[in-house]
Design an enzyme around this catalytic site. Structure first.
Site, PDB file in Angstrom:
ATOM      1  N   LEU A  37       0.850  -1.189   0.000  1.00 54.73           N
ATOM      2  CA  LEU A  37       0.000   0.000   0.000  1.00 54.73           C
ATOM      3  C   LEU A  37       0.885   1.239   0.000  1.00 54.73           C
ATOM      4  O   LEU A  37       1.875   1.305   0.747  1.00 54.73           O
ATOM      5  CB  LEU A  37      -0.896   0.025   1.246  1.00 54.73           C
ATOM      6  CG  LEU A  37      -2.278  -0.609   1.169  1.00 54.73           C
ATOM      7  CD1 LEU A  37      -2.957  -0.521   2.523  1.00 54.73           C
ATOM      8  CD2 LEU A  37      -3.135   0.036   0.103  1.00 54.73           C
ATOM      9  N   ASP A  38       0.542   2.231  -0.812  1.00 55.58           N
ATOM     10  CA  ASP A  38       1.282   3.489  -0.818  1.00 55.58           C
ATOM     11  C   ASP A  38       1.193   4.153   0.560  1.00 55.58           C
ATOM     12  O   ASP A  38       0.190   3.977   1.275  1.00 55.58           O
ATOM     13  CB  ASP A  38       0.714   4.446  -1.868  1.00 55.58           C
ATOM     14  CG  ASP A  38       0.979   3.969  -3.291  1.00 55.58           C
ATOM     15  OD1 ASP A  38       1.939   3.202  -3.486  1.00 55.58           O
ATOM     16  OD2 ASP A  38       0.221   4.375  -4.194  1.00 55.58           O
ATOM     17  N   PRO A  39       2.197   4.937   0.945  1.00 55.62           N
ATOM     18  CA  PRO A  39       2.150   5.625   2.245  1.00 55.62           C
ATOM     19  C   PRO A  39       0.897   6.474   2.433  1.00 55.62           C
ATOM     20  O   PRO A  39       0.372   6.572   3.551  1.00 55.62           O
ATOM     21  CB  PRO A  39       3.417   6.493   2.218  1.00 55.62           C
ATOM     22  CG  PRO A  39       4.359   5.746   1.333  1.00 55.62           C
ATOM     23  CD  PRO A  39       3.494   5.128   0.264  1.00 55.62           C
TER      24      PRO A  39
END
Length: 301
Positions: A37-39
């Protein structure tokens, strides 16, 4: 210690940060995640612990998201984490227009991943090339979008669309947001993203890092069973003698009626003994004479 954690990743941290935190909490090195998951995104992040890390590649690939798309804004990364390259009010974009174009984004579609993504081109990650100022041609990808449902519409100078997306592996929601803007004859970017489902894990039963830490301190924390996310795989039961041989890494022929048709070359199966103890992952293969063999692929015992 072997099993899974249905973790809810908070905003502002990487998936690797979550793994590092869990290693410290559980005092174990073998921890891995499934589906980065992206930050800037929140939501479900499957975590494998101990020998369950070897099962991560066997999880199903289906995912679901709640996404907010903002029209009239374009960024370098196709989300609000990037630099704004275009910002023009578009109050004329309405819900009727969005409803008309959404079907184009369902089914088997092709999309260009964001320039700031982990896809490799020429041995380099796209985000590395983008940060170095190199302009490269990003290859098209074929992905599956099972369903898109409109949850909310907020009109205004920069209208916002909230949608629920069910899709297969490799789908970039940032690309869907960007392309929705183009289809509406404007620009758009992803303004928010929550993963609500990933590989059999759902957000309504997920736990946060703080909740996990509290459970550990109270002595009530428990891992999910290692076979919990493997229900999409067919079952294989072995008698005690075959289970013993299997756990020792032996392959053997089998003509059991429970196996797959002989014209199938290979199939992956979750494997149990007679007492319903989960042993790991088998692969069933057939040779040229259509004789079937059971091969241990992941032995947890």
């Amino acid at each position: 210690m072997t099993g899974f954690i249905n973790l809810y990743k908070p905003i502002g941290v990487t998936s690797h940060d979550c793994v590092a935190k869990i290693r410290k909490l559980l005092r174990i090195k073998k921890v891995g995640h499934g589906g980065t998951l992206d930050p800037a995104a929140t939501g479900v992040l499957p975590i494998g612990v101990g020998k369950a890390t070897r099962l991560l590649s066997y999880l199903c690939h289906d995912k679901a998201y709640r996404a907010t798309v903002q029209f009239g804004i374009a960024t370098t990364s196709d989300d609000l984490e990037g630099e704004i390259v275009t910002q023009t009010p578009v109050p004329d974009v309405d819900l009727a227009t969005i409803k008309a174009i959404l079907p184009k984004f369902q089914g088997t579609i092709q999309q260009i991943p964001p320039k700031y993504s982990a896809i490799q081109v020429g041995g380099k990650r796209l985000y590395e090339l983008a940060r170095a100022g190199k302009d490269v041609e990003v290859p098209l990808r074929t992905v599956e979008v099972y369903n898109i449902e409109i949850l909310n519409w907020e009109p205004g100078k920069y209208p916002k669309l909230e949608i629920a997306i069910a899709c297969g592996s490799g789908t970039y929601v940032r690309s869907i947001a960007r392309d929705l803007g183009m289809a509406a004859n404007t620009v758009a970017t992803l303004a928010g993203l929550e993963r609500t489902q990933s590989s059999g894990f759902h957000f309504d039963s997920s736990i946060t890092l703080s909740e996990m830490e509290s459970q550990i301190e109270r002595g009530v924390f428990q891992l999910l069973p290692p076979d919990f996310p493997l229900c999409h795989l067919p079952l294989l039961h072995l008698d005690m003698e075959k289970a013993r041989r299997w756990c020792n890494g032996q392959r053997f022929a089998d003509t059991s009626s429970q196996l797959v048709a002989k014209d199938v070359e290979a199939i992956t199966m979750r494997t149990y003994d007679e007492e319903e103890r989960f042993l790991g992952i088998s692969q069933i293969i057939a040779n040229r004479d259509r004789q079937q063999f059971i091969i241990p692929k992941v032995v947890l015992g």
